[in-house]
Design a protein around this motif. Structure first.
Motif, mmCIF file in Angstrom:
data_model
loop_
_atom_site.group_PDB
_atom_site.id
_atom_site.type_symbol
_atom_site.label_atom_id
_atom_site.label_comp_id
_atom_site.label_asym_id
_atom_site.label_seq_id
_atom_site.Cartn_x
_atom_site.Cartn_y
_atom_site.Cartn_z
ATOM 1 N N HIS A 15 0.849 -1.176 0.000
ATOM 2 C CA HIS A 15 0.000 0.000 0.000
ATOM 3 C C HIS A 15 0.892 1.234 0.000
ATOM 4 N N PRO A 16 0.569 2.237 -0.797
ATOM 5 C CA PRO A 16 1.465 3.395 -0.923
ATOM 6 C C PRO A 16 1.621 4.228 0.348
ATOM 7 N N LEU A 17 0.709 4.096 1.312
ATOM 8 C CA LEU A 17 0.809 4.899 2.530
ATOM 9 C C LEU A 17 1.486 4.166 3.683
ATOM 10 N N ILE A 18 1.973 2.971 3.437
ATOM 11 C CA ILE A 18 2.614 2.196 4.496
ATOM 12 C C ILE A 18 4.097 2.071 4.189
ATOM 13 N N GLN A 19 4.906 2.367 5.185
ATOM 14 C CA GLN A 19 6.358 2.318 5.026
ATOM 15 C C GLN A 19 6.776 0.932 4.542
ATOM 16 N N LYS A 20 7.595 0.914 3.526
ATOM 17 C CA LYS A 20 8.018 -0.355 2.936
ATOM 18 C C LYS A 20 9.070 -1.043 3.810
ATOM 19 N N ASN B 153 6.878 27.153 15.575
ATOM 20 C CA ASN B 153 7.571 27.034 14.287
ATOM 21 C C ASN B 153 6.546 26.693 13.218
ATOM 22 N N HIS B 154 5.943 27.715 12.651
ATOM 23 C CA HIS B 154 4.858 27.525 11.691
ATOM 24 C C HIS B 154 5.400 27.190 10.309
ATOM 25 N N ASN B 155 4.805 26.191 9.694
ATOM 26 C CA ASN B 155 5.126 25.804 8.324
ATOM 27 C C ASN B 155 3.874 26.052 7.492
ATOM 28 N N ASP B 156 3.963 26.898 6.482
ATOM 29 C CA ASP B 156 2.798 27.247 5.671
ATOM 30 C C ASP B 156 2.173 26.029 4.983
ATOM 31 N N GLU B 157 2.972 25.005 4.720
ATOM 32 C CA GLU B 157 2.439 23.797 4.084
ATOM 33 C C GLU B 157 1.623 22.939 5.055
ATOM 34 N N TRP B 158 1.802 23.137 6.362
ATOM 35 C CA TRP B 158 1.066 22.393 7.377
ATOM 36 C C TRP B 158 -0.170 23.228 7.732
ATOM 37 N N ASN B 159 -1.190 23.107 6.883
ATOM 38 C CA ASN B 159 -2.404 23.906 7.035
ATOM 39 C C ASN B 159 -3.600 22.984 7.239
ATOM 40 N N PHE C 150 -6.275 17.587 7.179
ATOM 41 C CA PHE C 150 -7.375 16.694 6.803
ATOM 42 C C PHE C 150 -6.898 15.585 5.868
ATOM 43 N N ILE C 151 -6.002 15.915 4.958
ATOM 44 C CA ILE C 151 -5.455 14.893 4.061
ATOM 45 C C ILE C 151 -4.701 13.837 4.865
ATOM 46 N N LEU C 152 -3.934 14.265 5.865
ATOM 47 C CA LEU C 152 -3.192 13.325 6.701
ATOM 48 C C LEU C 152 -4.150 12.420 7.479
ATOM 49 N N ILE C 153 -5.214 12.991 8.019
ATOM 50 C CA ILE C 153 -6.209 12.169 8.729
ATOM 51 C C ILE C 153 -6.795 11.124 7.783
ATOM 52 N N TYR C 154 -7.122 11.539 6.566
ATOM 53 C CA TYR C 154 -7.647 10.601 5.577
ATOM 54 C C TYR C 154 -6.613 9.522 5.247
ATOM 55 N N ASP C 155 -5.346 9.919 5.067
ATOM 56 C CA ASP C 155 -4.283 8.958 4.773
ATOM 57 C C ASP C 155 -4.156 7.911 5.871
ATOM 58 N N ILE C 156 -4.193 8.353 7.122
ATOM 59 C CA ILE C 156 -4.069 7.422 8.246
ATOM 60 C C ILE C 156 -5.246 6.447 8.249
ATOM 61 N N ALA C 157 -6.452 6.973 8.079
ATOM 62 C CA ALA C 157 -7.639 6.100 8.046
ATOM 63 C C ALA C 157 -7.571 5.128 6.869
ATOM 64 N N ASN D 168 7.624 14.600 2.698
ATOM 65 C CA ASN D 168 7.790 16.029 2.449
ATOM 66 C C ASN D 168 6.476 16.771 2.264
ATOM 67 N N GLU D 169 5.430 16.057 1.861
ATOM 68 C CA GLU D 169 4.132 16.689 1.616
ATOM 69 C C GLU D 169 3.151 16.390 2.739
ATOM 70 N N PHE D 170 3.655 15.934 3.884
ATOM 71 C CA PHE D 170 2.860 15.602 5.057
ATOM 72 C C PHE D 170 1.874 14.467 4.805
ATOM 73 N N HIS D 171 2.237 13.549 3.899
ATOM 74 C CA HIS D 171 1.456 12.329 3.741
ATOM 75 C C HIS D 171 2.032 11.297 4.702
ATOM 76 N N SER D 172 1.183 10.407 5.154
ATOM 77 C CA SER D 172 1.633 9.468 6.179
ATOM 78 C C SER D 172 2.216 8.199 5.588
ATOM 79 N N THR D 173 3.087 7.608 6.367
ATOM 80 C CA THR D 173 3.497 6.222 6.200
ATOM 81 C C THR D 173 3.477 5.669 7.609
ATOM 82 N N SER D 174 3.142 4.433 7.776
ATOM 83 C CA SER D 174 2.917 3.919 9.113
ATOM 84 C C SER D 174 3.666 2.622 9.340
ATOM 85 N N LYS D 175 4.260 2.487 10.529
ATOM 86 C CA LYS D 175 4.835 1.214 10.947
ATOM 87 C C LYS D 175 3.681 0.314 11.340
ATOM 88 N N PHE D 176 3.809 -0.987 11.162
ATOM 89 C CA PHE D 176 2.721 -1.870 11.534
ATOM 90 C C PHE D 176 3.249 -3.199 12.015
#
Length: 99
Positions: A1-6, A44-50, A55-62, A87-95
């Protein structure tokens, strides 16, 4: 799966030939979600972390958890330190597999 760390492999000895087990996984360029949240808490504000990227990260995790559960795999310790982000704040998850 593309969102899970290989996962690439496992060894009972580390790279210094000591008896310390290691896993070899995909390298993720950013830190954990915990680090991202700590940076935000410390001002330490990052403009890309909006709101959209959050919401995209929450969706990725789910989405990743839905995939794991469909494969009869569960994540025993889902928390911000175990959610790695790219780099784009998409998740990868250990399992870990369920028995």
């Amino acid at each position: 799966h593309p969102l899970i760390q290989k996962f690439y492999g496992f060894s009972f000895v580390d790279f210094k030939h000591q008896k310390k087990p290691v896993t070899i996984t995909e390298r993720i360029s950013k830190n954990s979600l915990f680090d991202v949240l700590e940076n935000e808490r410390n001002g330490n504000h990052n403009d890309e972390w909006n709101i959209t990227s959050k919401f995209i990260l929450i969706y990725d995790i789910a989405n990743a958890m839905l995939y794991l559960h469909s494969q009869k795999i569960c994540h025993p310790n889902l928390n911000p330190k175990n959610i790695l982000v790219d780099n784009e704040f998409h998740s990868t998850s250990k399992f870990k597999e369920c028995f």
